[in-house]
Design an enzyme around this catalytic site. Structure first.
Site, mmCIF file in Angstrom:
data_model
loop_
_atom_site.group_PDB
_atom_site.id
_atom_site.type_symbol
_atom_site.label_atom_id
_atom_site.label_comp_id
_atom_site.label_asym_id
_atom_site.label_seq_id
_atom_site.Cartn_x
_atom_site.Cartn_y
_atom_site.Cartn_z
ATOM 1 N N GLU A 269 0.846 -1.193 0.000
ATOM 2 C CA GLU A 269 0.000 0.000 0.000
ATOM 3 C C GLU A 269 0.880 1.241 0.000
ATOM 4 O OE1 GLU A 269 -3.626 -1.804 2.810
ATOM 5 O OE2 GLU A 269 -2.208 -0.337 3.613
ATOM 6 N N LYS B 211 2.376 4.521 1.326
ATOM 7 C CA LYS B 211 2.549 5.116 2.656
ATOM 8 C C LYS B 211 2.453 6.631 2.489
ATOM 9 C CE LYS B 211 5.279 5.094 6.838
ATOM 10 N NZ LYS B 211 4.776 6.434 7.199
ATOM 11 N N ARG C 273 -1.557 10.184 11.060
ATOM 12 C CA ARG C 273 -2.372 9.002 11.354
ATOM 13 C C ARG C 273 -3.676 9.448 12.002
ATOM 14 N NH1 ARG C 273 -0.196 3.685 12.355
ATOM 15 N NH2 ARG C 273 -1.920 2.184 12.294
ATOM 16 N N ARG D 124 -2.552 9.194 16.621
ATOM 17 C CA ARG D 124 -1.887 7.933 16.936
ATOM 18 C C ARG D 124 -1.618 7.788 18.434
ATOM 19 N NH1 ARG D 124 3.203 6.900 14.042
ATOM 20 N NH2 ARG D 124 3.733 5.612 15.818
ATOM 21 N N GLU E 249 -5.074 7.802 7.077
ATOM 22 C CA GLU E 249 -4.060 8.854 7.086
ATOM 23 C C GLU E 249 -4.745 10.128 6.617
ATOM 24 O OE1 GLU E 249 0.253 9.560 7.718
ATOM 25 O OE2 GLU E 249 -1.069 7.858 8.103
ATOM 26 N N GLU F 100 5.564 8.666 0.832
ATOM 27 C CA GLU F 100 6.855 8.378 1.461
ATOM 28 C C GLU F 100 7.454 7.059 0.992
ATOM 29 O OE1 GLU F 100 7.103 10.186 5.811
ATOM 30 O OE2 GLU F 100 5.497 8.711 5.650
ATOM 31 N N LYS G 10 2.087 -5.605 3.843
ATOM 32 C CA LYS G 10 1.331 -6.263 4.905
ATOM 33 C C LYS G 10 0.946 -7.692 4.530
ATOM 34 C CE LYS G 10 -0.794 -1.819 6.150
ATOM 35 N NZ LYS G 10 -2.066 -1.085 6.323
ATOM 36 N N ARG H 137 4.262 -3.373 17.265
ATOM 37 C CA ARG H 137 5.104 -3.109 16.098
ATOM 38 C C ARG H 137 5.473 -4.465 15.526
ATOM 39 N NH1 ARG H 137 7.530 1.462 14.393
ATOM 40 N NH2 ARG H 137 7.091 2.532 16.358
#
Length: 768
Positions: free
Chosen positions: A414, A416, A421, A437, A469, A568, A573, A587
């Site tokens: 995907e 970024k 966030r 976030r 986002e 970015e 995923k 994380r």
């Protein structure tokens, strides 16, 4: 005056005077704090031999002031109708003290209860604004037998004397067990005070008290000048210790009533809610009343709580484990059952999982008290209106690592996006929220998103939580704007008509839909639900662009495409199966981030705290020319220096930063800052921890000067950044959301492993 002091021995005898040193430690024998806002003890100088006081006044002058203070305190206390023995003792003194009223001195503002005295000559320290009574009820407190701050401080003192995590867990577990057994209604306040919070993160309750207010309160409460307090602080570097020493050196006639947990917690919340005219004086008044009820080490921890740092190794994850252990033991004892080690481990995991989904002790603690851990997962679930902790990604230095990590499993790439966030909530009753976030409620910052909901939400979506986002959007050219443009938006009191940079939501996940949490639903199924319940609306809402790739070449092409589209890089995923479930607060290696700029560097940018600065030279003489930055270790609650940053700034940046930072300069290094003590390594100025900057570096190296992740790789060396470069301010994060010491050590290990792999031509070890 002599008459008053000559009667002190008789007062001691008649009123059964009890020295402070004999205060009982049994929680059931503690006095409970008064219902009103006044202190229940009277301050009188007990020494007639001192020729001079610490503030330079003669003994006779000090006694005059204290005599009138005694009159005013006793007079004020006559309004208390509780009929307690303490009030009767004070009334006996009033008749003697009133004889000295003719001295003409007015009560000093250091008197914790003198704000109602409107008469008398002016004093060197101005009287505080009259403070409304703090809501408490002494009679009810005594009947209920609330927990005291003294018991909490005993636990804190034990923790301060150990660095062993298991011991800390045991100490807090034992403390929470005692609260559950004896004062269950106080458990919620105890938990919040232990983690130095006043409520859930999304409540927005913060004390926001600066050093100057705290210093003034300590001085006025203990009869010292502001200069004396500043001098003491400069020597020891800890306002908590200054308060403790000042309080211990303060003579008192009677021991104060014990400070109860509910009274303390309510008082701190009142401070946080104070605003407007004279709020500073009102805050000082409340702090003084709290200090007047403190003994022993209590002032130290009270002041540290006000500063926002207890300086204990009490990370929130430690508190969760201790709370789980205490709850499991309490209910096992209650039911006559034996608790096994496996029961404890399972209980810890349950509470951790639930708190990540529903980070609200307001909802969790009452259930723990009533029902324990057994049914917690079924009762306390993900709920719209309460932000869950976001899932985070691991950085990667090379695209080939993506294929190695996911092996033969299905995965997706995907875009970024370069934005903020945003967790978007919509409740059954039509309420709309946007959370950051770090769980900050940003709804008022994005009214343009709120009014556009009807354009992109389909009727069947009655309640939901989306992971998105928020990105700046150019409505004229229909394209993404750089994050710096979005950052120019106001953070409060935003009106749609005043918005110059509109925000567009790019949704990439759905966590909750129509009463059902979707965290354990595979990503490919969550994505289908997302696409079926919502529709794109240009400039308001759309879906994150994705592509399911299988080769290094195709991933590289998609990465290049994302950069051209002002992004970015990529998020990669896991797409199917249990490994694709959404894991709040984790994380995970099931999410990897690939950024174009970082493939040849550290692998990711770092978010670092600005803790010091160096004066500029040449063109930069009027501003700070370089800055000392640090990472954060949540386990030890320390900020550890990591680099000196002097590149990546424009002249406009330096001017802006100077104007921002000059207001938070402090006289010396914070005692929870870890940095070299060598004079040559010191910055010219130190700052309060407030601002977070995103920084990019070429690589990392071991350093004897910088203390980041010290002990993680080598016992006597930290880790520093080589060739750091400023990227941007992280306004969407608080300084406590900085890159952690553990993350820094992971970056370093990954770098070493990668270097070894290239050098030897062999696979890097999984656990370096």
């Amino acid at each position: 005056m002599r008459t008053v002091f000559s009667q002190i021995p008789r007062f001691k005898q008649v009123n059964q005077y009890i020295r402070m040193s004999t205060r009982q430690s049994d929680i059931s024998n503690f006095f409970i704090s008064s219902a009103s806002h006044k202190s229940e003890h009277v301050e009188v100088s007990q020494s007639s031999s001192d020729s001079k006081n610490v503030d330079g006044r003669s003994t006779s002058e000090k006694r005059k002031v204290e005599s009138v203070k005694l009159v005013d305190e006793s007079k004020h206390n006559n309004h208390d109708d509780t009929g307690t023995q303490n009030v009767e003792r004070e009334n006996n003194i009033v008749s003697e003290a009133k004889k000295q009223k003719t001295l003409g001195s007015s009560s000093s503002s250091s008197d914790a209860v003198s704000s109602n005295n409107d008469s008398g000559a002016s004093t060197p320290i101005p009287l505080p604004i009259k403070e409304p009574p703090l809501e408490s009820n002494a009679r009810n407190d005594k009947l209920k037998g609330h927990a005291t701050f003294a018991e909490m401080v005993k636990a804190f003192t034990k923790i301060e004397n150990t660095s062993k995590r298991l011991e800390i867990i045991d100490i807090m577990g034992t403390y929470f067990f005692g609260i559950l057994r004896d004062h269950p209604s106080d458990l919620l306040a105890c938990v919040y005070l232990s983690i130095n919070k006043l409520g859930p993160d999304y409540s927005g309750l913060e004390l926001g008290i600066g050093e100057s207010i705290i210093m003034k309160a300590i001085g006025e409460s203990t009869g010292q000048t502001l200069q004396q307090i500043k001098l003491s602080f400069h020597k020891v570097g800890d306002l908590g210790l200054v308060a403790q020493t000042s309080r211990q050196n303060q003579p008192t006639m009677f021991k104060p009533a014990a400070l109860t947990i509910p009274f303390l917690f309510d008082s701190l919340k009142k401070i946080a809610q104070m605003s407007g005219n004279q709020s500073q004086n009102r805050k000082i008044g409340v702090i003084k009343r709290l200090l007047s009820s403190c003994e022993g080490a209590e002032p130290k921890y009270l002041i540290r709580a006000l500063e926002g740092k207890l300086r204990l190794q009490l990370a929130e994850k430690t508190i969760l484990v201790a709370l789980a252990n205490a709850t499991a033991q309490y209910h096992a004892d209650k039911n006559g059952e034996k608790l096994s080690q496996q029961d404890r481990i399972e209980g810890e995991q349950i509470l951790r999982d639930v708190y990540c989904q529903l980070p609200s002790y307001d909802l969790i603690v009452p259930h723990l008290i009533e029902h324990g851990l057994g049914t917690l997962r079924e009762t306390c679930k993900l709920t719209p209106g309460i932000p869950t902790k976001p899932m985070l990604a691991k950085p990667t230095k090379q695209i080939s690592e993506v294929l190695n990590t996911f092996d033969q499993a299905a995965f997706t790439c995907e875009y970024k996006y370069d934005g903020e966030r945003a967790q978007v909530h919509f409740t059954e009753d039509g309420k709309f929220y946007v959370f950051s976030r770090n769980s900050e409620n940003m709804s008022v910052r994005y009214p343009d998103i709120s009014v556009s909901v009807s354009k992109w939400k389909k009727p069947d979506a009655r309640s939901f939580i989306l992971d998105c986002e928020a990105v700046g959007w150019d409505r004229d050219e229909n394209k993404i704007l750089p994050f710096q443009k979005l950052a120019t938006r106001k953070r409060k009191d935003v009106k749609i008509g005043d918005i110059k940079v509109r925000a567009c939501l790019f949704a990439f996940d759905i966590l909750y839909l129509n009463g059902q949490p979707l965290l354990e639903t595979p990503l490919n199924e969550r994505r289908k639900l997302l696409y079926s319940m919502f529709q794109p609306s240009t400039g308001d809402f759309t879906f994150a662009k994705h592509s399911d790739q299988k080769s290094i070449e195709s991933i590289e092409e998609f990465l290049e495409e994302s950069v051209k589209d002002s992004c970015e890089g990529l998020m990669v995923k896991m797409l199917e199966g249990p490994d694709s479930h959404y894991e709040p607060s984790k994380r995970s290696r099931h999410w990897l981030k690939v950024k174009k700029d970082y493939l040849s560097g550290v692998g990711d940018s770092l978010d670092l705290i600005v803790i010091g600065a160096y004066y500029g030279k040449g063109k930069r003489t009027s501003v700070y020319g370089a800055f000392l930055l640090g990472c954060y270790d949540p386990d030890t609650e320390t900020v550890q220096s990591i680099c000196k940053l002097g590149t990546g700034f424009s002249e406009e940046h330096l001017e802006t930063f100077y104007n921002q930072l000059k207001d938070i300069v402090i006289s010396k290094k914070k005692d929870f800052y870890a940095h070299s003590d060598v004079p040559a390594h010191q910055p010219d100025v130190w700052f309060e921890p407030k601002y977070l900057w995103e920084v990019l570096a070429a690589d990392l190296s071991l350093s004897p000067v910088y203390k980041a992740a010290i002990g993680y790789v080598q016992e006597d060396k930290g880790i520093s950044l080589r060739f750091p470069r400023f990227i941007r301010i992280r306004e969407d994060k608080s300084w406590e959301d900085a890159t952690t010491s553990e993350q820094v050590s992971e970056f370093y290990r990954s770098q070493v492993a990668y270097s070894q792999k290239e050098k030897e031509g062999s696979p890097a070890a999984e656990d370096y």
